[in-house]
Enzyme design. Structure first.
Site, PDB file in Angstrom:
ATOM      1  N   ARG A 237     -18.787  -3.850  25.593  1.00 19.33           N
ATOM      2  CA  ARG A 237     -18.070  -3.865  24.326  1.00 19.33           C
ATOM      3  C   ARG A 237     -17.892  -5.321  23.905  1.00 19.33           C
ATOM      4  O   ARG A 237     -17.707  -6.202  24.735  1.00 19.33           O
ATOM      5  CB  ARG A 237     -16.704  -3.176  24.451  1.00 19.33           C
ATOM      6  CG  ARG A 237     -16.774  -1.650  24.497  1.00 19.33           C
ATOM      7  CD  ARG A 237     -17.155  -1.072  23.136  1.00 19.33           C
ATOM      8  NE  ARG A 237     -17.074   0.377  23.101  1.00 19.33           N
ATOM      9  CZ  ARG A 237     -18.099   1.191  23.316  1.00 19.33           C
ATOM     10  NH1 ARG A 237     -19.293   0.659  23.599  1.00 19.33           N
ATOM     11  NH2 ARG A 237     -17.957   2.493  23.249  1.00 19.33           N
ATOM     12  N   GLU A 266     -17.446  -6.132  15.068  1.00 19.19           N
ATOM     13  CA  GLU A 266     -18.711  -5.413  14.946  1.00 19.19           C
ATOM     14  C   GLU A 266     -18.679  -4.536  13.697  1.00 19.19           C
ATOM     15  O   GLU A 266     -17.753  -3.751  13.547  1.00 19.19           O
ATOM     16  CB  GLU A 266     -18.914  -4.553  16.191  1.00 19.19           C
ATOM     17  CG  GLU A 266     -20.312  -3.984  16.319  1.00 19.19           C
ATOM     18  CD  GLU A 266     -20.543  -3.318  17.663  1.00 19.19           C
ATOM     19  OE1 GLU A 266     -20.811  -2.097  17.668  1.00 19.19           O
ATOM     20  OE2 GLU A 266     -20.437  -4.011  18.695  1.00 19.19           O
ATOM     21  N   HIS A 285     -26.153  -3.233  18.398  1.00 16.33           N
ATOM     22  CA  HIS A 285     -25.586  -2.144  19.202  1.00 16.33           C
ATOM     23  C   HIS A 285     -26.577  -0.973  19.317  1.00 16.33           C
ATOM     24  O   HIS A 285     -26.290   0.158  18.913  1.00 16.33           O
ATOM     25  CB  HIS A 285     -24.265  -1.659  18.603  1.00 16.33           C
ATOM     26  CG  HIS A 285     -23.374  -0.992  19.610  1.00 16.33           C
ATOM     27  ND1 HIS A 285     -22.012  -1.038  19.542  1.00 16.33           N
ATOM     28  CD2 HIS A 285     -23.660  -0.254  20.717  1.00 16.33           C
ATOM     29  CE1 HIS A 285     -21.480  -0.357  20.547  1.00 16.33           C
ATOM     30  NE2 HIS A 285     -22.483   0.121  21.268  1.00 16.33           N
TER      31      HIS A 285
END
Length: 326
Positions: A237, A266, A285
């Protein structure tokens, strides 16, 4: 028409949605970007089930607005986007999709490691920008992977799978995790302290969940302990890593390079200074983004949702303690 109303916060593979539609009155958010929080909040009062993604923030206020909410199904392994204690307090089961993306994500973590080590993205830009004039013995020289030392921070399913790949490159593997020394040894690694791992590793790969304890686990102090030739990889993360500290370490040559599948925030803003660094490889991602894996994740999310609507135990439940409550 089914008595159950369900909202899915993004388009999923068609076969999964078709199967789900057989069990409920289904609404699917059709935009590319996720629905804003207020939109989900406005819909949840009529819902029996919610199938969401890691981009959707599901908090206590939203759950309180969903008085009929029977189940929350998260199409992700991580669930830091959901207030799990609040869900448990309200006896709402929360599902996730563990296991299925382990090998796919481990493949990608190792792909990032190799791409950063051998400067693949820089090499592509070098060619595209017309700089390739001849073969030269010092141009774009990278770091060897074979026989190097790999530090794994977090030895869950994905961390262990990355260890398996590292063994094929005859790497020395150092591990900092909650597992015992014997468990780590059986996987082919050596259990060490975080500081020992940082100081000795040529590559450091992050595989911890995001919790209060792991937020900015790697920051200025930790980066200062790494080798100047070390490469940092993050497929966990974004907030596990302090982005300001990382920028300073990369810019000043404190570490050699980084490869990130996740960022904080993000998505990363287009003007973020990390994007201007040649020694920082950032992708959007996509570690679990294989066709087969994403399809299986959707199937698992649908399985959890259907079970929750029926009042059955979720196949993969984040908060199983709710089933023990009287």
């Amino acid at each position: 028409m089914s008595e159950f109303k369900v909202f899915v916060t993004r388009q999923l593979p068609p076969t999964s949605l078709e199967r789900l539609a057989q069990h409920c009155d289904l609404e699917v958010w059709d935009d590319f970007l996720p629905p804003e929080y207020e939109i989900v909040l406005g819909k949840v009062g009529e819902l029996d089930g919610l199938l969401c993604l890691l981009t959707d923030q599901i908090d206590a206020a939203l759950m309180d607005a969903g008085s009929n909410l029977k189940v929350i199904s998260n199409m992700a392994v991580g669930f830091d986007n959901i207030d799990i204690p609040a869900a448990s307090q309200r006896r709402i089961p929360v599902g996730n999709t563990p296991g299925v993306l382990t090998q796919t994500t481990a493949d990608f973590a190792f792909a990032l490691l190799m791409a950063a080590a051998r400067r693949i993205a820089e090499g592509q830009r070098y060619v595209q920008n017309g700089h390739w004039l001849t073969w030269h013995p010092t141009v774009l020289s990278g770091q060897d992977v074979y026989g190097a030392t790999l530090g794994i921070i977090g030895c869950g399913r994905i961390g262990a799978a990355v260890m398996c790949r590292a063994q094929g490159f005859d790497m020395r593997i150092l591990v900092n995790s909650l597992e015992t020394e014997e468990e780590v040894r059986q996987l082919g690694g050596e259990k060490v302290s975080l500081d020992e791992l940082l100081a000795a590793s040529d590559f450091v790969s992050l595989h911890v969940p995001l919790t209060d304890e792991t937020h900015h686990l790697i920051s200025e102090r930790e980066l200062a302990k790494m080798k100047p030739t070390a490469i940092l990889i993050n497929t966990a993360r974004g907030s596990v890593l302090d982005p300001k500290a990382l920028y300073a370490a990369l810019k000043d040559g404190q570490i050699l390079a980084a490869a990130l599948d996740v960022t904080d925030p993000e998505p990363i803003p287009a003007d973020d200074p990390l994007l201007a660094l040649d020694n920082c490889l950032i992708v959007p991602h996509i570690a679990s983004a294989s066709v087969a894996t994403r399809a299986k994740m959707a199937e698992m999310a649908v399985d959890n949702l259907i079970a929750g609507l029926r009042g059955e135990r979720l196949p993969t439940c984040v908060n199983p303690e709710i089933y023990e409550q009287s």
